[in-house]
Design an enzyme around this catalytic site. Sequence first.
Site, short mmCIF file in Angstrom:
data_model
loop_
_atom_site.label_atom_id
_atom_site.label_comp_id
_atom_site.label_asym_id
_atom_site.label_seq_id
_atom_site.Cartn_x
_atom_site.Cartn_y
_atom_site.Cartn_z
N GLY A 30 0.81 -1.22 0.00
CA GLY A 30 0.00 0.00 0.00
C GLY A 30 0.85 1.27 0.00
O GLY A 30 0.39 2.32 -0.45
N GLU A 65 1.62 1.77 -3.51
CA GLU A 65 0.38 2.22 -4.17
C GLU A 65 0.08 3.68 -3.86
O GLU A 65 -0.42 4.41 -4.71
CB GLU A 65 -0.78 1.30 -3.76
CG GLU A 65 -0.60 -0.09 -4.38
CD GLU A 65 -1.56 -1.12 -3.82
OE1 GLU A 65 -1.64 -1.23 -2.57
OE2 GLU A 65 -2.23 -1.80 -4.60
#
Length: 262
Positions: free
Chosen positions: A113, A116
């Site tokens: 994440g 991301e």
Amino acid sequence: MSSAPPVVRVENMDRGVRLVTIDRPQKMNALNAAVRDALTDVAAEAADDADVRVLVITGAGEKAFIAGADIGEFADRTPLEQREAMATPTIFDRIWDFPLPTIAMINGFCLGGGCELALACDVRIGADTARIGQPEVNLGIIPGGGGTQRLTRLVGYGKAHQLILTGEIIDAVKAYEIGLLDEIVPANELKEKTLDVARAMASKSPVTLKLAKRALRAAYEMELSAGLEQERDLFALAFSTDDKVEGVKAFLEKRKPEWKGR
Ligand code: COA
């Protein structure tokens, strides 16, 4: 009554640059619900603040930008709970949709994440110590914050497959070579070099920055003919702004422009 310390710190640097620091260094700045909520508020406040020109996102400490979603949160979640935690707009959407420039200042592990979130920023500047990857496969899961989509668009089909299917964590040089990092700088210069880039952007008219960002986004999301049409429309729209009048006038009068932000 003592309240929990904030998990996201916000500092206003000079010239409208806002520095946002995820502050859970003891957990490698992993994204848990508290961080996601705080980042959501920070993005909304910054979007509403006329003094903010550029958002720079980083992680506290020297080890990690963000080492991924908080794995502890996954342990007992049902699929429905997980789907709810990913209801849109996610924090990745909110950063992606931020109307002004965003820069990921990557100071260490940038995983899952974290990668991301960096992919949701417009520019990625990394310390030479940065380590980047999408290691979700090692946990029996896949990227869920846009990794399969944005990484593929950024570095290409084959390289995205290689990273996501092996879970390999690559160093800054490799990340730069494949276009995942836009610049590498020595770790001890990361903050100043990143702020220099942010200040260079922040010195422009905010209305121009927004139009340019929208046109650039079209390159990512549209086919060429539609993107070119969008660029022409936005170019013409720029002619409706006071800052276009001021920018051109200042050039002809051989002086610095004074942006009005409209
Ligand atoms: N979620 C929750 N906690 C995390 C985390 C994450 N994504 N990444 C690191 N942490 C925690 C560790 O559990 C540890 O906590 P503890 O001290 O309470 O045990 C602390 O952060 C320090 O991490 P540690 O693993 O001891 O540091 P390291 O230097 O040995 O390794 C990493 C660093 C980043 C390589 C390793 O922590 C790691 O692999 N993290 C998970 C990365 C990942 O898979 N991310 C994708 C998630 S979808």
